[in-house]
Design an enzyme around this catalytic site. Structure first.
Site, PDB file in Angstrom:
ATOM      1  N   GLY A 163      38.718  30.479  41.112  1.00 20.32           N
ATOM      2  CA  GLY A 163      40.158  30.322  41.318  1.00 20.32           C
ATOM      3  C   GLY A 163      40.491  29.163  42.229  1.00 20.32           C
ATOM      4  N   ARG A 164      39.495  28.696  42.946  1.00 12.19           N
ATOM      5  CA  ARG A 164      39.748  27.548  43.840  1.00 12.19           C
ATOM      6  C   ARG A 164      38.517  26.657  43.886  1.00 12.19           C
ATOM      7  NH1 ARG A 164      38.336  30.218  49.633  1.00 12.19           N
ATOM      8  NH2 ARG A 164      37.132  31.874  48.695  1.00 12.19           N
ATOM      9  N   ASP A 202      30.408  39.542  42.640  1.00 15.02           N
ATOM     10  CA  ASP A 202      30.705  38.132  42.344  1.00 15.02           C
ATOM     11  C   ASP A 202      30.149  37.194  43.405  1.00 15.02           C
ATOM     12  OD1 ASP A 202      32.903  39.600  43.716  1.00 15.02           O
ATOM     13  OD2 ASP A 202      33.709  37.598  43.988  1.00 15.02           O
ATOM     14  N   ASN A 203      29.662  37.758  44.505  1.00 16.38           N
ATOM     15  CA  ASN A 203      29.050  36.927  45.532  1.00 16.38           C
ATOM     16  C   ASN A 203      27.541  37.157  45.603  1.00 16.38           C
ATOM     17  OD1 ASN A 203      31.523  35.845  46.194  1.00 16.38           O
ATOM     18  ND2 ASN A 203      31.931  37.316  47.821  1.00 16.38           N
ATOM     19  N   GLY A 251      36.652  34.685  38.366  1.00 15.81           N
ATOM     20  CA  GLY A 251      36.445  33.283  38.023  1.00 15.81           C
ATOM     21  C   GLY A 251      36.700  32.346  39.191  1.00 15.81           C
ATOM     22  N   ASP A 281      46.483  29.832  45.631  1.00 13.73           N
ATOM     23  CA  ASP A 281      46.932  28.436  45.535  1.00 13.73           C
ATOM     24  C   ASP A 281      45.799  27.484  45.170  1.00 13.73           C
ATOM     25  OD1 ASP A 281      45.475  28.543  47.847  1.00 13.73           O
ATOM     26  OD2 ASP A 281      47.090  27.879  49.177  1.00 13.73           O
ATOM     27  N   GLY A 282      44.574  28.006  45.072  1.00 10.14           N
ATOM     28  CA  GLY A 282      43.445  27.149  44.726  1.00 10.14           C
ATOM     29  C   GLY A 282      42.965  26.265  45.859  1.00 10.14           C
ATOM     30  N   LYS A 319      35.047  23.132  46.447  1.00 10.05           N
ATOM     31  CA  LYS A 319      35.700  24.407  46.755  1.00 10.05           C
ATOM     32  C   LYS A 319      36.980  24.102  47.537  1.00 10.05           C
ATOM     33  CE  LYS A 319      34.510  28.872  48.834  1.00 10.05           C
ATOM     34  NZ  LYS A 319      33.404  29.643  49.455  1.00 10.05           N
TER      35      LYS A 319
HETATM   36  P1  AMP Z   1      35.855  35.247  47.426  1.00 12.88           P
HETATM   37  O1  AMP Z   1      36.420  36.393  48.214  1.00 12.88           O
HETATM   38  O2  AMP Z   1      35.934  33.964  48.166  1.00 12.88           O
HETATM   39  O3  AMP Z   1      34.493  35.529  46.924  1.00 12.88           O
HETATM   40  O4  AMP Z   1      36.807  35.066  46.159  1.00 12.88           O
HETATM   41  C1  AMP Z   1      37.086  36.104  45.275  1.00 12.88           C
HETATM   42  C2  AMP Z   1      37.952  35.616  44.147  1.00 12.88           C
HETATM   43  O5  AMP Z   1      39.219  35.177  44.636  1.00 12.88           O
HETATM   44  C3  AMP Z   1      37.384  34.450  43.369  1.00 12.88           C
HETATM   45  O6  AMP Z   1      37.748  34.611  42.016  1.00 12.88           O
HETATM   46  C4  AMP Z   1      38.081  33.264  43.971  1.00 12.88           C
HETATM   47  O7  AMP Z   1      38.141  32.177  43.086  1.00 12.88           O
HETATM   48  C5  AMP Z   1      39.466  33.839  44.242  1.00 12.88           C
HETATM   49  N1  AMP Z   1      40.155  33.112  45.315  1.00 12.88           N
HETATM   50  C6  AMP Z   1      39.891  33.170  46.628  1.00 12.88           C
HETATM   51  N2  AMP Z   1      40.726  32.363  47.317  1.00 12.88           N
HETATM   52  C7  AMP Z   1      41.543  31.776  46.419  1.00 12.88           C
HETATM   53  C8  AMP Z   1      42.630  30.832  46.495  1.00 12.88           C
HETATM   54  N3  AMP Z   1      43.033  30.335  47.665  1.00 12.88           N
HETATM   55  N4  AMP Z   1      43.240  30.480  45.341  1.00 12.88           N
HETATM   56  C9  AMP Z   1      42.828  30.976  44.162  1.00 12.88           C
HETATM   57  N5  AMP Z   1      41.828  31.856  44.024  1.00 12.88           N
HETATM   58  C10 AMP Z   1      41.184  32.257  45.127  1.00 12.88           C
HETATM   59 MG    MG Z   2      33.233  34.571  45.802  1.00 14.31          MG
END
Ligand code: AMP
Ligand code: MG
Length: 482
Positions: free
Chosen positions: A88-89, A248-249, A86, A121-122, A109
């Site tokens: 997360g940030r 997810d990407n 989901g 930390d979002g 983002k």
């Molecule tokens: P990503 O690797 O950017 O595709 O992110 C993979 C997952 O990790 C997704 O669910 C993001 O929302 C979550 N995520 C990545 N960085 C953060 C962050 N700093 N805080 C919260 N969730 C994160």
């Molecule tokens: Mg992603």
């Protein structure tokens, strides 16, 4: 602040997302606004750049018509299934229909924690925000389907990674944020109604023609597969390595999404891996077609309950990937060496060039760009030749190439429209980020963004952006930085 929101995802049931409120931001400061994109979206860029507009871009104030939410999705990360990832940030503000009639998401983002934040930390650090801004805009300018950057905002708040870093928010625009992982989220819960609602939504939004097909869900799957095949062919043709092509990407709309540890090839190496976390080379340059097909197989699995009687429908759909990809990729390679028509032997001509490039480690972008000037053999040939170590091998290839070019009209003109002069080279991206993060100097970022926005132009003023890194400037590893 007027943004003409017209939200549809928020009409899907509550289990598709979590609603969010505003989040206070210490000292929002606009770093960059994409005024042209704002205009396309029907938003006044002057209003967006005002203090009220910046508060919206920073997530601190919710404009009329917005319906902020974090979207639910799952995903396979490097092959491991995570049933709940989901946003997360990230925070979807809402959708707008642009002056071109296209519906797009506006998403923040790095705008703070959500119910999907898990241990995170979002937040986002300035470096990764600038990286995504630069590379997504460069991809769009190269003609590769991509999410876009509407703005970058500094938050004035620190984020903690290995060290203390300045925080920032990227305002991202996407055809939608539906991913293969969104389907997996409902499939993991055996929520067939959810899968059907999502598929119907995605068909209406992205593939309306599928609705009138004999089997709309099969037509939808075929269409997603075709768009991903086309997208990955385009990545390979510009030397792009996504680096983290997890399910997810992988966008259902077929856009490049989530610029983390991505990179462009300098020297041509089919096995190139830049991401520090890609230990097995799962997402290496030349593995990308295979990786995406694997993701599409996960999508097909989710759709099985909708596909009906025909057991083999999903496999038949997946079987269309390879021929589609090959047609686009090999057709694109032919165009890169100036061949608009197709003749026997073209395949080995392109493959033999790539083999020479791999053996001699020639710069991918520069080799093709300089070939544009070398068509007739008199002008420009020396500039290509010096890129190779084995001159005789290049000369032998070039003479075969020129014999073949005799059947083409004005190849150089067409070649200059598919072989970029400027890409956001890794060492330049890194230098631009370092100047901003270490010295609060955004000029290198602005300059690179300007050059990468006109990738097919020969401009003496931006010639330094066309050159490969020196050995000591070469970037060998990139980081997610999340
Ligand atoms: P990503 O690797 O950017 O595709 O992110 C993979 C997952 O990790 C997704 O669910 C993001 O929302 C979550 N995520 C990545 N960085 C953060 C962050 N700093 N805080 C919260 N969730 C994160
Ligand atoms: Mg992603």
């Amino acid at each position: 602040m007027h943004i003409p929101f017209d939200n549809t995802y928020s009409r899907l049931p509550d289990r598709f997302y979590a609603r969010l409120g505003p989040a206070a931001v210490a000292a929002p400061r606009l770093i960059r606004l994409n005024a042209a994109l704002a205009g396309q979206l029907g938003i006044d860029p002057v209003e967006l750049a005002s203090p009220d507009g910046v508060a919206v871009l920073a997530g601190a104030s919710v404009p009329a018509g917005a319906d902020p939410m974090a979207l639910a999705y799952a995903g396979h990360q490097f092959g491991n299934f995570v049933p709940r990832l989901g946003d997360g940030r990230a925070k979807l503000l809402g959708e707008v229909v642009g002056i071109d009639g296209m519906r797009r998401d506006i998403q923040l983002k790095g705008s703070g924690p959500t119910p999907f934040s898990r241990q995170g930390d979002g937040r986002a650090a300035l470096g990764p925000v600038l990286r995504e801004y630069l590379i997504s805009e460069a991809m769009a300018a190269l003609g590769v389907p991509s999410t876009r950057a509407l703005a970058a905002v500094a938050t004035g708040e620190p984020v903690w990674r290995e060290t203390k870093l300045p925080g920032a928010i990227l305002v991202r625009v996407a055809a939608s944020h539906i991913r293969v992982g969104t389907f997996q989220y409902f499939a993991a819960r055996e929520d067939t109604d959810g899968i059907r609602l999502l598929a119907d939504y995605a068909i209406a939004r992205h593939y309306p023609d599928a609705a009138s097909a004999p089997n709309p869900y099969r037509a939808f799957l075929d269409a997603v597969i075709a768009r991903q095949a086309d997208l990955i062919a385009q990545w390979l043709l510009v030397g792009f390595v996504h680096g983290v092509m997890n399910t997810d990407n992988c966008s259902i709309a077929g856009e490049t999404i989530d610029y983390g540890p991505c990179a462009f090839l300098d020297s041509y190496d089919p096995g190139a891996v830049f991401s520090s976390i890609d230990h097995q080379g799962r997402y290496a340059y030349a593995n990308q077609p295979r990786a995406v097909l694997w993701n599409l197989a996960r999508l097909a699995e989710c759709l099985v309950p909708l596909l009906g009687e025909d057991d083999d429908s999903a496999n038949a759909a997946l079987g269309t990937f390879a021929p589609r990809f090959q047609t686009r990729y090999f057709g694109g390679l032919r165009q890169k060496i100036g061949l608009q028509t197709e003749r026997e032997g073209d395949g080995s001509l392109t493959q033999d060039l790539l083999k020479l490039m791999a053996t001699d480690n020639t710069d991918f972008t520069l080799t093709f760009r300089r070939l544009c000037d070398a068509c007739d053999g008199r002008v420009g040939d020396a500039a290509v030749r010096v890129l190779f170590k084995d001159f005789a091998a290049y000369d032998a290839w070039a003479s075969r190439w020129r014999e073949r070019l005799a059947f083409e009209a004005e190849p150089a003109v067409a070649m200059r429209t598919v072989n970029p002069a400027v890409i956001p080279r890794n060492h330049l991206v890194e230098a631009a980020i370092n100047a901003a993060v270490d010295r609060d100097d955004f000029q290198p970022f602005e300059d690179l963004l300007g050059a990468a926005g006109q990738p097919f132009r020969d401009d003496p003023a931006t010639e330094r952006y066309t050159l490969p890194p020196r050995d000591d400037q070469r970037v060998l590893q990139t980081f997610c930085g999340t």
